[in-house]
Write a protein that holds these residues in place. Structure first.
Motif, mmCIF file in Angstrom:
data_model
loop_
_atom_site.group_PDB
_atom_site.id
_atom_site.type_symbol
_atom_site.label_atom_id
_atom_site.label_comp_id
_atom_site.label_asym_id
_atom_site.label_seq_id
_atom_site.Cartn_x
_atom_site.Cartn_y
_atom_site.Cartn_z
ATOM 1 N N TRP A 77 20.284 1.120 1.890
ATOM 2 C CA TRP A 77 18.893 0.685 1.970
ATOM 3 C C TRP A 77 18.302 0.988 3.338
ATOM 4 O O TRP A 77 17.108 1.249 3.457
ATOM 5 N N HIS B 121 17.233 4.679 3.002
ATOM 6 C CA HIS B 121 16.411 5.159 1.895
ATOM 7 C C HIS B 121 15.320 4.211 1.410
ATOM 8 O O HIS B 121 14.570 4.577 0.516
ATOM 9 N N THR C 256 12.020 2.205 0.650
ATOM 10 C CA THR C 256 10.572 2.165 0.794
ATOM 11 C C THR C 256 10.139 0.810 0.240
ATOM 12 O O THR C 256 10.918 0.137 -0.439
ATOM 13 N N THR D 286 10.314 0.861 -3.660
ATOM 14 C CA THR D 286 11.679 0.931 -4.199
ATOM 15 C C THR D 286 12.382 -0.413 -4.062
ATOM 16 O O THR D 286 13.035 -0.868 -5.003
ATOM 17 N N ARG E 53 10.689 -3.142 -6.348
ATOM 18 C CA ARG E 53 11.006 -2.879 -7.754
ATOM 19 C C ARG E 53 12.430 -3.341 -8.063
ATOM 20 O O ARG E 53 12.679 -3.982 -9.082
ATOM 21 N N ALA E 54 13.364 -3.036 -7.164
ATOM 22 C CA ALA E 54 14.760 -3.442 -7.356
ATOM 23 C C ALA E 54 14.913 -4.960 -7.283
ATOM 24 O O ALA E 54 15.684 -5.550 -8.048
ATOM 25 N N ASP F 258 4.832 1.398 -8.804
ATOM 26 C CA ASP F 258 4.533 1.258 -7.377
ATOM 27 C C ASP F 258 3.225 0.504 -7.183
ATOM 28 O O ASP F 258 3.117 -0.376 -6.333
ATOM 29 N N SER G 107 18.296 2.902 -7.791
ATOM 30 C CA SER G 107 17.333 3.491 -8.719
ATOM 31 C C SER G 107 17.689 3.029 -10.121
ATOM 32 O O SER G 107 18.840 2.770 -10.428
#
Length: 155
Positions: free
Chosen positions: A73, A76, A78, A81, A84-85, A99, A154
């Motif tokens: 994390w 990578h 954002t 991201t 959402r997770a 988004d 993802s």
């Protein structure tokens, strides 16, 4: 003025201003938004007011090793991201936000010129879109910090 504009971040997203690549600026914004979720859940504000190692330390304190210097994390993440997770984990995989929906959960207070206190969580939008409270998101933060669960990068 205590009135809140809830669409501010969504408008910035739609205008392309929040297309921030992973890195220090994204981690700083994530730290500020995580802090506003915690404030909405009744915790005192604790996010750093500037970029740098303090925002990274705040994220490690709230999420554990995934945000450490060598973590996935850290390299990578954002805003979209990560949130959402988080929502995906908090709803046991039932809710997958776009988004734009992620950014619609946050706004800025009118009359506050920057600073970490200017961001707010739209608790009504969180309830409407995800059937979640700020407290339930904070519980996910705690389980991540303790290593009880992990986030899918993802999905």
């Amino acid at each position: 003025c205590s009135r809140v504009l809830y669409s501010t971040l969504r408008l910035h997203y739609l205008e392309g201003e929040l297309d921030i690549p992973p890195g220090p600026h994204a981690r700083f914004l994530i730290a500020r938004l995580i802090d506003c979720v915690k404030v909405a859940a009744g915790f005192p504000s604790a996010a750093p007011s500037y970029r740098g190692t303090l925002s990274d330390q705040f994220l490690v304190a709230n999420f554990g090793a995934g945000f450490a210097n060598s973590g996935l994390w850290y390299r990578h993440a954002t805003v979209a991201t990560l949130f959402r997770a988080l929502i995906f984990a908090a709803t046991d995989g039932r809710i997958r936000l776009s988004d734009g929906d992620v950014y619609s959960l946050f706004g800025k207070q009118v009359g506050v010129a920057g600073g970490s206190g200017s961001f707010v969580l739209d608790a009504a939008a969180l309830e409407r879109l995800c059937n979640l409270s700020a407290e339930s998101l904070v519980a996910v933060f705690e389980s991540l910090r303790l290593g009880v669960c992990s986030l899918q990068f993802s999905f």
